[in-house]
Design a protein around this motif. Structure first.
Motif, PDB file in Angstrom:
ATOM      1  N   ASN A  61      29.852  30.388  23.746  1.00 20.60           N
ATOM      2  CA  ASN A  61      30.426  29.675  24.884  1.00 20.60           C
ATOM      3  C   ASN A  61      30.788  30.589  26.050  1.00 20.60           C
ATOM      4  OD1 ASN A  61      30.495  27.026  23.676  1.00 20.60           O
ATOM      5  ND2 ASN A  61      32.127  27.780  22.356  1.00 20.60           N
ATOM      6  N   TYR A  62      30.932  31.898  25.794  1.00 21.94           N
ATOM      7  CA  TYR A  62      31.402  32.816  26.821  1.00 21.94           C
ATOM      8  C   TYR A  62      30.246  33.464  27.575  1.00 21.94           C
ATOM      9  CZ  TYR A  62      36.344  32.753  25.458  1.00 21.94           C
ATOM     10  OH  TYR A  62      37.634  32.389  25.229  1.00 21.94           O
ATOM     11  N   ARG A  80      34.138  36.035  30.874  1.00 19.94           N
ATOM     12  CA  ARG A  80      35.060  35.919  29.750  1.00 19.94           C
ATOM     13  C   ARG A  80      34.844  37.025  28.715  1.00 19.94           C
ATOM     14  NH1 ARG A  80      35.957  29.576  28.047  1.00 19.94           N
ATOM     15  NH2 ARG A  80      37.419  29.057  29.697  1.00 19.94           N
ATOM     16  N   ARG A  84      27.014  23.351  29.512  1.00 14.61           N
ATOM     17  CA  ARG A  84      27.654  22.125  29.058  1.00 14.61           C
ATOM     18  C   ARG A  84      26.862  20.914  29.520  1.00 14.61           C
ATOM     19  NH1 ARG A  84      31.323  19.799  32.936  1.00 14.61           N
ATOM     20  NH2 ARG A  84      31.327  20.911  34.920  1.00 14.61           N
ATOM     21  N   SER A  88      39.903  20.212  33.677  1.00 13.13           N
ATOM     22  CA  SER A  88      39.597  21.533  33.139  1.00 13.13           C
ATOM     23  C   SER A  88      39.767  21.564  31.624  1.00 13.13           C
ATOM     24  CB  SER A  88      40.495  22.582  33.786  1.00 13.13           C
ATOM     25  OG  SER A  88      40.261  23.865  33.236  1.00 13.13           O
ATOM     26  N   LYS A 101      36.770  19.911  30.057  1.00  8.95           N
ATOM     27  CA  LYS A 101      35.596  20.792  30.140  1.00  8.95           C
ATOM     28  C   LYS A 101      35.611  21.800  29.003  1.00  8.95           C
ATOM     29  CE  LYS A 101      33.517  24.468  32.893  1.00  8.95           C
ATOM     30  NZ  LYS A 101      33.628  25.319  34.100  1.00  8.95           N
ATOM     31  N   THR A 102      36.778  22.388  28.751  1.00 10.83           N
ATOM     32  CA  THR A 102      36.901  23.393  27.697  1.00 10.83           C
ATOM     33  C   THR A 102      36.691  22.795  26.309  1.00 10.83           C
ATOM     34  OG1 THR A 102      38.442  24.689  29.029  1.00 10.83           O
ATOM     35  CG2 THR A 102      38.416  25.134  26.679  1.00 10.83           C
ATOM     36  N   THR A 151      33.019  21.789  25.784  1.00 15.07           N
ATOM     37  CA  THR A 151      32.114  22.928  25.666  1.00 15.07           C
ATOM     38  C   THR A 151      32.299  23.658  24.341  1.00 15.07           C
ATOM     39  OG1 THR A 151      32.092  23.246  28.056  1.00 15.07           O
ATOM     40  CG2 THR A 151      31.382  25.106  26.712  1.00 15.07           C
ATOM     41  N   GLU A 152      33.536  23.847  23.933  1.00 11.38           N
ATOM     42  CA  GLU A 152      33.824  24.671  22.766  1.00 11.38           C
ATOM     43  C   GLU A 152      33.951  23.884  21.460  1.00 11.38           C
ATOM     44  OE1 GLU A 152      37.019  27.359  23.463  1.00 11.38           O
ATOM     45  OE2 GLU A 152      36.164  28.137  25.322  1.00 11.38           O
TER      46      GLU A 152
END
Length: 235
Positions: free
Chosen positions: A43-44, A48, A83, A217, A220-221, A224-225
């Motif tokens: 994901n990074y 990051r 994503r 936000s 989104k996190t 995605t994760e």
């Protein structure tokens, strides 16, 4: 070969030596980048991963720039997973009253219980959909209320998440509760729930996701994760 390419033999051997040196030089860094990348499940990206590696460095001399990590990731042929495109789920076409934008993008809070934001999203469950609603306290960005449901009714989404929030954290009189203009937040029962607990309602401007950026936000996190990485068979 040197004669054909019109370069000196000494220059060729110097290039060969530097090439071998650079390969050994980045071997340790490449290993750390791959470890960080796999640890974060792909994901990074370079920003990051740079922060991730800097937190592990023991001395200033070991610091590496983001541009270097970006170049090495390109060499290693790894990049952050993209994503999925966002699909609008807000049902804003209704006849319920719309609250003013009291929050006005001021996402700071000096103490808990004075500013909360909320939103809902969807994710696949088997052959149908599940709906996640969250309430965040802007003081510490903690998820203090949530609900997971099989439908988008106000009772199952916004109301359930808000009741949990009140149970988990006291709301100070005059608390600003901010959301989008969805019917789940604009309906009478939800507005009554806010009024009974002495909260002031705030809503984003029409079609403006930036007015609720903290909640957006968070989604989104978590998508995605987590949510986009697994197949859920049941609620």
């Amino acid at each position: 070969m040197c004669k054909v390419l019109e370069v000196s033999r000494s220059g060729y051997y110097r290039w060969l030596k530097n090439r071998s040196f650079n390969k050994d030089r980045y071997a340790d860094l490449d290993a750390k980048i791959v470890t960080s990348y796999e640890k974060r499940r792909g994901n990074y990206g370079s920003p990051r991963i740079t922060v991730d590696l800097m937190q592990e460095q023991k001395s200033p001399e070991q610091k590496v720039s983001q541009s270097t990590i970006a170049r090495r990731m390109k060499v290693l042929k790894i990049s952050a997973k993209r994503r999925r495109k966002c699909v609008i789920t807000t049902q804003s076409k209704h006849n319920e009253p719309i609250a003013a934008n009291l929050l006005d993008r001021d996402f700071s809070a000096d103490e808990p219980g004075i500013k909360w934001v909320s939103d809902l999203t969807y994710f696949p469950i088997g052959a149908s959909w599940g709906y996640l609603t969250i309430v965040l306290d802007l003081a510490d960005r903690a998820v203090i209320g949530w609900s997971v449901s099989e439908n988008m009714t106000a009772q199952s989404t916004a109301e359930e998440a808000l009741r949990r929030a009140f149970k988990n954290r006291p709301a100070k009189p005059g608390l600003i509760f901010h959301s989008d203009r969805g019917v789940q937040y604009a309906c009478l029962n939800f507005r009554r729930l806010l009024a009974v607990n002495h909260c002031r309602q705030s809503m984003s401007r029409k079609g403006n996701c930036w007015d609720n950026a903290v909640a957006e936000s968070f989604f989104k996190t978590i998508k995605t994760e987590c949510l986009n990485k697994y197949r859920f068979e049941s609620l």
